[in-house]
Design an enzyme around this catalytic site. Structure first.
Site, PDB file in Angstrom:
ATOM      1  N   ASP A 199      33.019   9.620  17.653  1.00  0.00           N
ATOM      2  CA  ASP A 199      33.231   8.711  18.775  1.00  0.00           C
ATOM      3  C   ASP A 199      34.051   9.372  19.900  1.00  0.00           C
ATOM      4  OD1 ASP A 199      32.852   5.782  19.379  1.00  0.00           O
ATOM      5  OD2 ASP A 199      35.031   5.869  19.600  1.00  0.00           O
ATOM      6  N   GLU A 243      33.691  24.358   5.992  1.00  0.00           N
ATOM      7  CA  GLU A 243      34.209  24.606   4.636  1.00  0.00           C
ATOM      8  C   GLU A 243      33.209  24.164   3.583  1.00  0.00           C
ATOM      9  OE1 GLU A 243      37.765  22.245   4.405  1.00  0.00           O
ATOM     10  OE2 GLU A 243      38.730  23.352   6.049  1.00  0.00           O
TER      11      GLU A 243
HETATM   12  C1  NOJ Z   1      32.045   4.280  21.789  1.00  0.00           C
HETATM   13  C2  NOJ Z   1      31.394   3.354  20.833  1.00  0.00           C
HETATM   14  O1  NOJ Z   1      30.008   3.592  20.812  1.00  0.00           O
HETATM   15  C3  NOJ Z   1      31.744   1.954  21.268  1.00  0.00           C
HETATM   16  O2  NOJ Z   1      31.033   0.991  20.552  1.00  0.00           O
HETATM   17  C4  NOJ Z   1      33.230   1.767  21.115  1.00  0.00           C
HETATM   18  O3  NOJ Z   1      33.574   0.486  21.607  1.00  0.00           O
HETATM   19  C5  NOJ Z   1      33.997   2.825  21.884  1.00  0.00           C
HETATM   20  N1  NOJ Z   1      33.474   4.140  21.681  1.00  0.00           N
HETATM   21  C6  NOJ Z   1      35.439   2.840  21.454  1.00  0.00           C
HETATM   22  O4  NOJ Z   1      35.559   3.336  20.163  1.00  0.00           O
END
Ligand code: NOJ
Length: 501
Positions: A199, A243
């Site tokens: 993310d 790893e």
């Molecule tokens: C991107 C994710 O796809 C989204 O759903 C989320 O709200 C934000 N990052 C924050 O983690």
């Protein structure tokens, strides 16, 4: 060839996928129950949006414990079973790792905010107010014009959050944080996961002491989210994956809408294995726009020998059927997605041609307003659509007709179309891993060829709403997105794949 280069990854938003314990929320056993369907469909891997314990302010993207499963979704035992059964069917499993921020209920943050001298104080990003009492910088959080800083009364400082105030940003410049986060990767790698979608990884490094140029204060903009030090962190993360045996993959959510910026995140083959290229999500239905997207992507990624990715829908954006309008375009877009050079990402429900649900304001639950594309998957044509306790969000339009059950029984459905296309991709070395050549557009018809050894296929997509003649000598039709393709022309919004003989 590593498995993920020519793979099709199927994204599951677990809450909305399949509920087996009748609480109205999908779960891990639900994913396991549907593995047979996914194998039949022909995807190579599944990526699960976050399943970790969470207060669910951002539905799992606010993690309170990186090394467990939220009871809503099941248990670690359910997870282990899912990995085993997925692997038994030849399906890889990817998790969604959220390294930029935790939940404000994560014990690290609870300790961090408890005192300026706490053990985890420097694990998050704390700053004094400016001498005039103002905010530390002018950053705003991702979904609004609100500041990305929240004042904490107890210790009299601000903390940074690029998203909700309930999602404090980790301080990646602290090596203890990096070590702890590496451990969370190892925890799941040891349990057999094949990799991670990561993310907002482009935001890990931060130049907090700089204001952003006023006009560029948004998540996708480079000045705010493209700190050089992020690349050092990505190399460390890559080291952890390296790893392990077995081609574990890192796929970064690099939300910079420029392929040249995205390309940097592959490093010299030592950072991300793959990075999302969101330009395809925002390309309008127009041949010249797609030509530009593909050209820019190929030239930026080709220059650094990085492997592209393609995506049309996900849990943050309107589904392709809603965005582009009409099932003809859904089929043509699916053909593009699965024939372009690169790893393809398919969002659960896209194989059904689902639209977003219309969600009334009283039923909206997501702080980012993304409920429509997160509507539950309709499994059956019956009134509950396979959700015996009902679902927390409304279904998309025509859920009975669009359900898996109805479409399995209907040979001309989008579902069968997608399945055939996936099978064709699998059977063609040129489509999976071949070069892309002769990319051009003739008015509203986009054309490109994929070639590997002596196999060559030509893809043609008519973005126009009228019939368009095309030159097809020296080729034979392999596949079309319309039921009755006519020789020598493309129907409105038809995508066709030809074998060059
Ligand atoms: C991107 C994710 O796809 C989204 O759903 C989320 O709200 C934000 N990052 C924050 O983690």
């Amino acid at each position: 060839m590593t498995w993920w280069r020519d793979a099709v990854v199927y994204q599951i938003y677990p809450r909305s996928f399949c509920d087996t314990n009748a609480d109205g929320v999908g779960d891990l056993n639900g994913v396991r129950r549907r593995l047979g369907y996914l194998e039949w469909l022909g995807v190579d891997a599944i990526w699960l949006s976050p399943i970790f314990p969470s207060p669910m302010r951002d539905f799992g993207y606010d993690v309170a414990d990186y090394e467990d499963v939220d009871p809503t979704f099941g248990s670690l035992e359910d997870f282990d079973l899912l990995v085993r059964e997925a692997h038994g069917r030849g399906i890889k499993l990817l998790l969604d790792w959220v390294p930029n921020h935790t939940s404000s209920e994560h014990p690290w943050f609870i300790d961090s905010r408890s005192s300026r001298r706490s053990r985890h104080r420097d694990w998050f990003i704390w700053r004094e107010a400016k001498s005039d009492g103002g905010l530390p910088n002018n950053w705003i959080h991702a979904w609004s014009e609100e500041p990305a800083w929240t004042w904490d009364e107890l210790t009299g400082q601000y903390y940074l959050h690029m998203f909700l105030a309930d999602q404090p940003d980790l301080n990646w410049s602290n090596s203890e944080v990096r070590d702890a986060m590496s451990e969370t990767l190892r925890f799941w790698l040891d349990r057999g996961v094949d990799g991670f979608r990561m993310d907002v990884v482009h935001g890990l490094g931060k130049n907090v002491d700089q204001d952003d140029p006023e006009e560029l204060r948004m998540l996708s903009h480079t000045p705010l989210n493209d700190a050089a030090v992020t690349h050092d962190y990505l190399r460390e993360i890559r080291g952890v994956l390296d790893e392990y045996e077995g081609d574990r993959v890192s796929i970064g959510e690099v939300y910079l809408l420029d392929p040249a910026q995205v390309a940097k995140y592959y490093g010299h083959g030592d950072e991300l294995h793959l990075s999302f290229n969101f330009t395809s999500l925002f390309t309008p239905w127009c041949a010249s726009a797609w030509l530009k997207t593909i050209r820019d992507t190929e030239s930026a990624l080709g220059a650094v020998s990085a492997w592209p990715t393609w995506v049309l829908s996900n849990h943050d954006n309107a589904r392709v059927a809603t965005r582009l309008g009409g099932q003809e375009r859904v089929r043509a877009a699916m053909t593009l997605l699965l024939t372009l050079r690169g790893t393809a990402f398919l969002y659960a429900g896209e194989e059904l041609g689902l639209e977003d649900a219309v969600v009334s304001p009283e039923r909206m639950v997501d702080p980012g307003g993304r409920d429509g594309c997160r509507a539950p998957l309709p499994w059956s044509a019956s009134h509950d659509h396979g959700w015996p306790a009902g679902a927390r969000l409304p279904f998309a339009a025509e859920a009975s007709r669009m359900s898996v059950e109805s479409q399995v029984d209907s040979p001309g459905s989008v579902l069968h179309f997608t399945r055939q296309l996936l099978a064709l991709r699998r059977s063609s070395k040129a489509l999976r891993g071949g070069t892309i050549e002769n990319l051009h557009a003739d008015a509203q018809v986009l054309v490109f060829e994929r070639r590997c050894d002596d196999e060559c296929v030509r893809v043609m997509v008519n973005f126009d709403a009228t019939r368009t003649p095309v030159e097809a000598t020296g080729s034979s039709l392999l596949f079309s997105s319309v039921e009755q393709p006519a020789p020598g022309e493309l129907a409105p919004n038809e995508a066709a794949i030809f074998r060059i003989v």
